[in-house]
Design an enzyme around this catalytic site. Structure first.
Site, PDB file in Angstrom:
ATOM      1  CB  CYS B 318      -0.906  -0.020   1.224  1.00  0.00           C
ATOM      2  SG  CYS B 318      -1.752   1.516   1.545  1.00  0.00           S
ATOM      3  CD1 TRP B 321      -1.391   1.459  -6.011  1.00  0.00           C
ATOM      4  CD2 TRP B 321      -1.832   3.253  -4.753  1.00  0.00           C
ATOM      5  NE1 TRP B 321      -2.423   2.137  -6.606  1.00  0.00           N
ATOM      6  CE2 TRP B 321      -2.711   3.249  -5.844  1.00  0.00           C
ATOM      7  CE3 TRP B 321      -1.924   4.295  -3.826  1.00  0.00           C
ATOM      8  CZ2 TRP B 321      -3.678   4.234  -6.056  1.00  0.00           C
ATOM      9  CZ3 TRP B 321      -2.875   5.280  -4.025  1.00  0.00           C
ATOM     10  CH2 TRP B 321      -3.736   5.237  -5.127  1.00  0.00           C
ATOM     11  CG  HIS B 322       0.338   6.138  -1.102  1.00  0.00           C
ATOM     12  ND1 HIS B 322      -0.045   4.919  -0.591  1.00  0.00           N
ATOM     13  CD2 HIS B 322      -0.710   6.982  -0.892  1.00  0.00           C
ATOM     14  CE1 HIS B 322      -1.264   5.026  -0.080  1.00  0.00           C
ATOM     15  NE2 HIS B 322      -1.692   6.259  -0.259  1.00  0.00           N
ATOM     16  N   GLY B 323       3.900   5.759  -4.147  1.00  0.00           N
ATOM     17  CA  GLY B 323       5.023   6.331  -4.873  1.00  0.00           C
ATOM     18  C   GLY B 323       6.217   5.397  -4.797  1.00  0.00           C
TER      19      GLY B 323
END
Lengths: 405, 412, 48
Positions: B318, B321-323
């Site tokens: 997770c 996924w943000h960067g």
């Protein structure tokens, strides 16, 4: 739980027709107020365009407001003198009380009105040149004074990024002369070609400014909300605002504190040690010294390629059509710093000035170059009050000569 | 932010005008569907150019046909391809540069020459939607039969750039309802427009907080203790307001088209434990992760140790996924550890030997328990917020800076 | 009669609230346009 509270509430008030009417009413009322403010003006008299009124402090100076201030403060029988250009012309380093443009007004005497519209990072094209076009036909004579810094002519009529909104404000509110409007449509291809060379974010910013001013021409949102900013409260957090955060803009102080003349003199920085190499790098970056050094002729004279490019830019500039009313001041670098430069740099610097001045004069511009001393500067480039006054004397003389001709 | 550009506003209101106008034609459903599809493609093309379009179209076609054929091997293969494209576009450079740090010999190969420099806009969002679609179809849900409907599901422009991540079982019926019933004068337009304006206002506050944070963080330690806490809160609200503003606008614009999109935030800063926080924050992502990673890995039906490991792994993904950077990995792991701690605390401490001693205590001390309840509410809320907000430090700043900022919150 | 009046007033008040809310939203929309014009990336000062 109570997510999107507003939506939940509003879903119980089932009358979308009334809601829509309310939206149109609220929005429409704002548009009408905005139109009225653009027409009547709210902006007060000013000595110069200060930091609080710059776009990077979240304030949009509008062409309607400035022209209104000038119209109400200066009779059309007078000669109008508008000051454009960079922070040097704005008078950064000079308290309002001793501001050079005040001295200029004093020197010119009755029959002349002086408005300082120069701003940080400004150039020849910008607030002042746009205002010159708006008011040109109304006044007996309009003069534009700017500095001849590097980059002054490299801009389309809307000027540098921080001042473009002003031009497009006037453009979409039909305040510009037909001549300038025609020029803009004629040169569209040229401007778009230049735009392609910019970075994507700069291009987006340009599109944004134009589009926002186009819509502003329809809805007048900038005049209304800057009015509230100016008179009641500033709704945008501004890093430089300090203790004046959220307060009305009109009470924000000028960036140069009012000090006594004697104190002012002691504040000059001209005796600080100079790192010659670092300073040369600064100069090369901001003045076009590279044009001199990169010359294929071996550094003996200013590159002809550079000069022909400059000539083309002057030709392309709309202001060249009114160049006989434009005075360019050459400020140069503080003599204290100049003396610390290597001989070849000094020669380069002088040569560039001479060739630029000749070129401008050949297109009908007037160039003045006051003789400055080291103590006339507050830093390598900005004049203090002593320097400002010298500039005022020289510019006043030139305006009087031009006006009498 | 794309929604706060004049280009988008002109585009959106121009589109809405045509959309409402289409309602006067007999073939309004088809016409509106076409309009949405064309607008979505034009929108995406404007921001990504031809290359971006090519990728979404290729992946979309693969997903659509795999869904129609319904062969589980093919579906698995396409899931693999779609996931691989995300890894390729978003993480190649990151993986390579991380490896190069471990094996310096690798650094002689210039990674930028063969790996993509910029990931296509919104790839993280549509890849997750495609995976959701394929997994659900494989699990027996009816696939979307109309290619036009699938195109709209894949590229619906209000939610394309930053979510909410849609579920097709919910989206397609809502879309059909929207195109059949949308009107200018309707409750949908009223609620939608209000939601958009709420989004704009949140965005403006968040912009100011961004300026405030940018100016104060570099000299964080020089502020008084109370100001440091204010800046700490400003960082937390900046990201919340910015992100939820985007969701508000996406939901609002969709609602103006008559299409209801699932909520993405539910007052996350009122959460009293970390588990609750993730049920309130970026709901469409956390529920995606729950359904397609956590539950697929066994959910809570595995041994406590394995469960803990799964939670951390899921949250590392997770975070990633943000960067594509280590601070996001760390941020994910931090939340994973927090959740594990919460889970173990709930299972082993509060519920000793299967008997809730909290409940027991409450029953024996009724008068005292409501007072304790209030204290419990406050304390758990404060602990949760400090934990989550400290996480934002890891999210935005280098580790050493985050730690020193966090320490500075507790000493004068 | 009384019932009719109550109904009428309830409707009028809810209409008024909605109209005021709508107007407020309209004003905010106008302000939003102004705010969007302002958020231009900060630029580096090159004053000479």
């Amino acid at each position: 739980m109570f997510n999107n509270l507003f939506s939940v509430i509003i879903e119980h008030f089932r009358s979308p027709r009334i809601f829509l009417l309310g939206v149109i009413f609220g929005f429409g009322l704002c548009v009408i107020f905005g139109m009225k403010l653009a027409h009547d003006g709210y902006y007060g008299a000013f000595e110069r365009v200060q930091g609080p009124y710059q776009i990077d402090n979240h304030f949009l100076l509008s062409a309607s407001q400035i022209s209104k201030v000038i119209r109400s403060g200066c009779d059309t029988e007078n000669v109008l003198v508008l000051i454009g250009g960079s922070s040097i012309m704005n008078g950064v380093g000079q308290p309002i009380r001793y501001l050079w443009s005040k001295k200029l007004k004093e020197n010119l005497g009755d029959g002349y009105c002086v408005y300082n519209l120069a701003g940080p990072a400004g150039a020849l094209n910008g607030f002042a040149s746009t205002t010159m076009d708006i008011l040109g036909a109304e006044y007996k004579e309009v003069f534009l004074v700017s500095d001849m810094s590097e980059g002054v002519v490299h801009y389309p009529p809307d000027g540098v990024m921080s001042q473009k909104h002003y031009f497009w404000d006037a453009y979409y509110k039909n305040m510009l002369s037909t001549d300038l409007m025609n020029y803009v449509s004629e040169k569209k291809a040229l401007f778009q070609g230049n735009r392609k060379k910019l970075s994507e974010s700069a291009r987006n910013d340009l599109e944004k400014i134009e589009l926002s001013m186009l819509l502003d021409g329809l809805f007048y949102y900038n005049d209304l909300w800057t009015y509230i900013d100016y008179n009641y409260f500033t709704s945008y957090y501004t890093q430089n605002a300090g203790a004046w955060q959220w307060t009305p803009r009109k009470i924000w102080p000028d960036y140069d504190f009012e000090v006594d003349f004697e104190v002012l003199k002691s504040l000059t920085h001209y005796t600080q040690p100079v790192d010659s190499e670092a300073f040369k790098a600064t100069l090369s970056k901001y003045s076009n010294l590279s044009a001199y050094y990169d010359d294929s002729s071996g550094g003996e004279e200013v590159s002809s390629r550079y000069l022909s490019k400059l000539a083309r830019q002057i030709e392309d500039n709309y202001l060249t059509r009114v160049s006989s009313n434009i005075i360019l001041a050459y400020i140069g670098v503080s003599p204290y710093y100049f003396d610390h430069m290597a001989e070849d740099v000094q020669k380069g610097y002088e040569d560039i000035y001479k060739s630029k001045a000749e070129l401008f004069e050949s297109y009908g511009y007037s160039v003045v170059r006051p003789r400055f001393e080291a103590e006339d500067f507050i830093d390598p480039f900005h004049l203090n009050t002593l320097g400002g006054w010298k500039l005022a004397d020289e510019v006043a003389d030139r305006i009087l000569t031009l006006d009498n001709d | 932010m794309i929604f706060t550009t004049f280009w988008f506003l002109v585009f959106m209101f121009g589109f809405l005008g045509l959309y409402y106008l289409a309602g006067y034609f007999a073939v309004k459903i088809r016409l509106r569907m076409l309009l949405i599809a064309v607008a979505s493609v034009a929108f995406y093309h404007h921001f990504t150019g031809d290359a971006g379009i090519l990728l979404i179209v290729t992946l979309g076609c693969l997903t659509y046909f795999a869904g129609r054929i319904k062969n589980s091997i093919l579906i698995n293969l396409v899931i693999f391809c779609v996931a691989l494209s995300l890894v390729f576009y978003k993480y190649t450079l990151f993986i390579f540069s991380s490896l190069a740090e471990l094996f310096p010999a690798l650094s002689s190969i210039p990674a930028s020459e063969w790996s993509p420099v910029v990931a296509p806009l919104a790839i993280s969002f549509f890849v997750f939607e495609f995976i959701h679609y394929l997994v659900d179809v494989k699990d027996g849900n009816k696939p979307i039969s109309s290619p036009l409907e699938f195109l709209i599901f894949a590229s619906f422009f209000p939610t394309l750039v930053a979510g909410p991540i849609k579920r097709f079982e919910h989206f397609i019926p809502s879309l059909k309802h929207g195109v059949a019933n949308a009107k200018l004068i309707s409750l949908d337009t009223q609620v939608g427009f209000l939601r958009v304006i709420v989004g704009f206002c949140k965005k403006f506050v968040s912009d100011m907080l961004t300026l405030y944070v940018a100016g104060t963080v570099p000299i964080f330690a020089s502020y008084a203790l109370i100001d440091r806490w204010l800046i700490f809160a400003a960082i937390a609200f900046k990201i919340y307001l910015d992100f939820s503003a985007y969701s508000d606008m996406a939901i609002g614009f969709s609602r103006m088209m008559g299409v209801k999109i699932q909520e993405n935030f539910n007052w996350p800063y009122l959460a009293r434990n970390i588990k609750e926080f993730w049920r309130r924050w970026h709901i469409s992502l956390s529920s995606w992760i729950r359904d397609y990673l956590y539950i697929k890995m066994g959910g809570n039906r595995v041994s406590p140790l394995r469960h803990g490991f799964n939670l951390i792994l899921v949250f590392v993904i997770c975070g990633l996924w943000h960067g594509a950077a280590w601070n996001y990995v760390l941020w994910g792991a931090y939340h994973g550890v927090g959740l594990v701690f919460h889970q173990y605390f709930e299972t082993f401490i509060l519920n000793l030997k299967g008997k809730s001693f909290v409940l027991d205590f409450k029953q024996r001390n009724r008068k005292f328990s409501s007072f304790l309840g209030a204290i419990n509410w406050g304390v758990s809320w404060v602990i949760t917020m400090v934990f989550v907000w400290a996480g934002w430090l890891l999210f935005f700043y280098p580790v050493d800076q985050s730690i020193s900022m966090f320490k500075a919150l507790f000493h004068v | 009669m009384k019932n009719y009046l109550t109904k009428y007033f309830a409707k009028a008040i809810s209409g008024l609230i909605l109209f005021v809310l709508g107007s407020f939203v309209g004003v905010l929309a106008h302000y939003s346009l102004h705010r969007l014009s302002l958020s231009i990336e900060p630029f580096i000062y090159v004053s000479f």
